[in-house]
Write an enzyme that holds these catalytic residues in place. Structure first.
Site, mmCIF file in Angstrom:
data_model
loop_
_atom_site.group_PDB
_atom_site.id
_atom_site.type_symbol
_atom_site.label_atom_id
_atom_site.label_comp_id
_atom_site.label_asym_id
_atom_site.label_seq_id
_atom_site.Cartn_x
_atom_site.Cartn_y
_atom_site.Cartn_z
ATOM 1 N N THR A 106 -40.962 -37.516 17.743
ATOM 2 C CA THR A 106 -41.881 -38.466 16.962
ATOM 3 C C THR A 106 -42.551 -39.286 17.943
ATOM 4 O O THR A 106 -43.936 -39.871 17.624
ATOM 5 C CB THR A 106 -40.856 -39.798 16.382
ATOM 6 O OG1 THR A 106 -40.102 -40.228 17.188
ATOM 7 C CG2 THR A 106 -40.042 -39.055 15.215
ATOM 8 N N PHE A 148 -37.065 -36.039 10.023
ATOM 9 C CA PHE A 148 -36.475 -36.025 8.678
ATOM 10 C C PHE A 148 -36.297 -37.211 8.287
ATOM 11 O O PHE A 148 -36.888 -37.811 6.918
ATOM 12 C CB PHE A 148 -35.591 -34.884 8.556
ATOM 13 C CG PHE A 148 -35.950 -33.385 8.441
ATOM 14 C CD1 PHE A 148 -37.329 -33.041 8.312
ATOM 15 C CD2 PHE A 148 -34.835 -32.632 8.569
ATOM 16 C CE1 PHE A 148 -37.471 -31.700 8.376
ATOM 17 C CE2 PHE A 148 -35.089 -31.332 8.352
ATOM 18 C CZ PHE A 148 -36.400 -30.769 8.346
ATOM 19 N N GLN A 197 -31.978 -29.438 18.216
ATOM 20 C CA GLN A 197 -32.345 -28.825 16.954
ATOM 21 C C GLN A 197 -33.525 -28.713 16.578
ATOM 22 O O GLN A 197 -34.067 -28.222 15.338
ATOM 23 C CB GLN A 197 -31.486 -29.892 16.085
ATOM 24 C CG GLN A 197 -30.156 -30.311 16.332
ATOM 25 C CD GLN A 197 -29.670 -31.524 15.531
ATOM 26 O OE1 GLN A 197 -29.556 -31.369 14.373
ATOM 27 N NE2 GLN A 197 -29.682 -32.554 16.267
ATOM 28 N N HIS A 239 -31.763 -24.023 15.922
ATOM 29 C CA HIS A 239 -32.284 -23.760 14.720
ATOM 30 C C HIS A 239 -33.686 -22.822 14.778
ATOM 31 O O HIS A 239 -34.334 -22.937 14.227
ATOM 32 C CB HIS A 239 -32.758 -25.046 14.067
ATOM 33 C CG HIS A 239 -31.542 -25.927 13.779
ATOM 34 N ND1 HIS A 239 -31.536 -27.159 13.631
ATOM 35 C CD2 HIS A 239 -30.194 -25.686 13.602
ATOM 36 C CE1 HIS A 239 -30.553 -27.807 13.283
ATOM 37 N NE2 HIS A 239 -29.483 -26.990 13.358
ATOM 38 N N CYS A 288 -47.477 -4.445 5.223
ATOM 39 C CA CYS A 288 -46.775 -3.773 4.217
ATOM 40 C C CYS A 288 -47.074 -5.257 3.128
ATOM 41 O O CYS A 288 -46.466 -5.169 2.081
ATOM 42 C CB CYS A 288 -45.348 -3.834 4.466
ATOM 43 S SG CYS A 288 -44.558 -5.603 4.798
ATOM 44 N N ASN A 313 -30.458 -43.529 19.845
ATOM 45 C CA ASN A 313 -30.993 -43.365 18.245
ATOM 46 C C ASN A 313 -31.169 -44.546 17.526
ATOM 47 O O ASN A 313 -30.293 -45.439 17.803
ATOM 48 C CB ASN A 313 -29.931 -42.520 17.482
ATOM 49 C CG ASN A 313 -30.766 -41.761 16.388
ATOM 50 O OD1 ASN A 313 -31.838 -41.142 16.896
ATOM 51 N ND2 ASN A 313 -30.343 -41.926 15.061
HETATM 52 P P1 CNA Z 1 -33.373 -36.582 11.718
HETATM 53 O O1 CNA Z 1 -32.169 -36.524 10.927
HETATM 54 O O2 CNA Z 1 -34.746 -36.701 11.418
HETATM 55 O O3 CNA Z 1 -33.165 -37.554 12.992
HETATM 56 C C1 CNA Z 1 -33.892 -38.340 13.753
HETATM 57 C C2 CNA Z 1 -33.555 -39.559 14.276
HETATM 58 O O4 CNA Z 1 -34.262 -39.866 15.380
HETATM 59 C C3 CNA Z 1 -33.578 -40.766 13.096
HETATM 60 O O5 CNA Z 1 -32.333 -41.457 13.169
HETATM 61 C C4 CNA Z 1 -34.496 -41.616 13.846
HETATM 62 O O6 CNA Z 1 -34.706 -42.783 13.283
HETATM 63 C C5 CNA Z 1 -34.498 -41.288 15.069
HETATM 64 N N1 CNA Z 1 -35.601 -41.645 15.878
HETATM 65 C C6 CNA Z 1 -37.051 -41.555 15.769
HETATM 66 N N2 CNA Z 1 -37.873 -41.901 16.643
HETATM 67 C C7 CNA Z 1 -36.946 -42.607 17.513
HETATM 68 C C8 CNA Z 1 -37.287 -43.533 18.629
HETATM 69 N N3 CNA Z 1 -38.406 -43.555 19.212
HETATM 70 N N4 CNA Z 1 -36.157 -43.941 19.247
HETATM 71 C C9 CNA Z 1 -34.997 -43.866 19.106
HETATM 72 N N5 CNA Z 1 -34.587 -42.971 17.565
HETATM 73 C C10 CNA Z 1 -35.639 -42.638 17.161
HETATM 74 O O7 CNA Z 1 -33.450 -35.650 12.694
HETATM 75 P P2 CNA Z 1 -32.410 -34.348 13.474
HETATM 76 O O8 CNA Z 1 -32.988 -33.829 14.523
HETATM 77 O O9 CNA Z 1 -30.914 -35.176 13.434
HETATM 78 O O10 CNA Z 1 -32.151 -33.348 12.323
HETATM 79 C C11 CNA Z 1 -31.797 -32.268 12.374
HETATM 80 C C12 CNA Z 1 -33.122 -31.388 11.654
HETATM 81 C C13 CNA Z 1 -34.447 -31.911 11.761
HETATM 82 C C14 CNA Z 1 -33.183 -29.769 12.287
HETATM 83 O O11 CNA Z 1 -32.829 -29.231 11.396
HETATM 84 C C15 CNA Z 1 -34.759 -29.929 12.871
HETATM 85 O O12 CNA Z 1 -35.208 -28.553 12.974
HETATM 86 C C16 CNA Z 1 -35.442 -30.877 11.854
HETATM 87 N N6 CNA Z 1 -36.569 -31.352 12.413
HETATM 88 C C17 CNA Z 1 -37.128 -30.781 13.581
HETATM 89 C C18 CNA Z 1 -38.436 -31.316 13.922
HETATM 90 C C19 CNA Z 1 -39.120 -30.843 15.422
HETATM 91 O O13 CNA Z 1 -38.739 -29.756 15.740
HETATM 92 N N7 CNA Z 1 -39.902 -31.620 16.034
HETATM 93 C C20 CNA Z 1 -39.327 -32.041 13.162
HETATM 94 C C21 CNA Z 1 -38.643 -32.435 12.079
HETATM 95 C C22 CNA Z 1 -37.295 -31.972 11.451
#
Ligand code: CNA
Length: 241
Positions: free
Chosen positions: A24, A31, A97, A115, A150, A213
């Protein structure tokens, strides 16, 4: 944060487990975060394998602005610092991930992509492969990429919900987490399995877990240290380690 600095310096085998939250800071939506993709209607269909086969445009339309603009996206301070800490010998591997290839772009060498990634797309009929750049050019014209041989549809080498993880990558991740005396979980809600079980292997072998987080995770109470803000923590590390 000095406690984290000391822990990183004292530990012999540090592994990072990263999630969408670290990207982010590069402008890619996560997500479940506060501006995450799951705020959109039908977001759970985007990475669902049954929906992909039923209607691949659902995935490509949703992913266009969020993933197929990747050439303009730069690694965040978290990606860059993890690469620097690996080069210094502190971090031994990154288990991610994420599918956005930003760890490699930042210079990390040992990256285990649980993933898969967007680096390659494969035809679902004849298995021909095509580069990310070629697919991105098609998707950015609002088209679904089809195979010129194909006419099958190209699918990214990403594990969709309903698919299994690559067995070799998962078993290497389990091996690395089991060896770790410190595992740092960064930007993940730890709800997607089996990735969410990875910290358990570290703890089971006497290692510590640190979480950064800004939302709760199931492991918070068992973490040795816990911080909220990824940007703040990694700016501090960049100046103090
Ligand atoms: P998630 O469930 O979206 O969790 C992300 C976490 O990060 C959330 O709790 C947010 O609040 C937290 N967060 C965001 N910005 C900050 C910050 N600056 N400081 C602290 N915390 C923050 O994502 P997970 O990775 O847990 O879930 C796994 C999925 C998401 C996987 O299957 C990925 O492939 C999938 N995904 C990947 C991407 C990517 O490759 N960039 C993007 C979106 C989803």
């Amino acid at each position: 944060m000095d406690r984290l600095v000391n822990l990183l310096k004292e530990s012999k085998y540090v592994i990072a487990l990263t999630g969408a939250g670290i990207s982010t800071l590069s402008g890619i939506k996560d997500f479940r975060g506060k501006d995450g993709l799951y705020k959109q209607r039908d977001a759970d269909k985007i990475f669902d394998i049954d929906w992909f086969y039923r209607d691949p445009s659902l995935y490509y339309t949703a992913a266009k602005d969020f993933l197929y603009n990747m050439k303009d996206v730069s690694p965040s301070i978290v990606h860059l610092e993890l690469a620097r800490l690996e080069a210094k010998g502190i971090i031994k591997a990154v288990i991610t991930q994420n599918i956005d290839v930003l760890h490699q772009k930042a210079g990390s060498k040992k990256v285990l992509e649980l993933h898969g990634s967007l680096g390659k797309h494969r035809c679902t009929k004849c298995s021909a492969t095509i580069s990310f750049e070629e697919v991105a050019a098609i998707v950015n014209k609002d088209q679904v990429p089809n195979c010129s041989r194909c006419n099958g549809v190209f699918k990214p080498n990403v594990v969709f919900f309903g698919e299994s993880l690559p067995v070799d990558v998962l078993s290497e991740a389990v091996k690395e987490a089991s060896k770790a005396d410190l595992l740092i979980v960064l930007g993940s809600t730890l709800v997607v399995n089996p990735a969410a079980m990875i910290p358990g292997y570290t703890r089971q072998n006497g290692g510590k877990v640190v979480i950064v987080n800004n939302m709760e995770t199931y492991l918070d109470e068992r973490a040795a240290l816990r911080y909220e803000d990824l940007g703040e923590v990694f700016h501090y590390l960049s100046e103090n380690i």
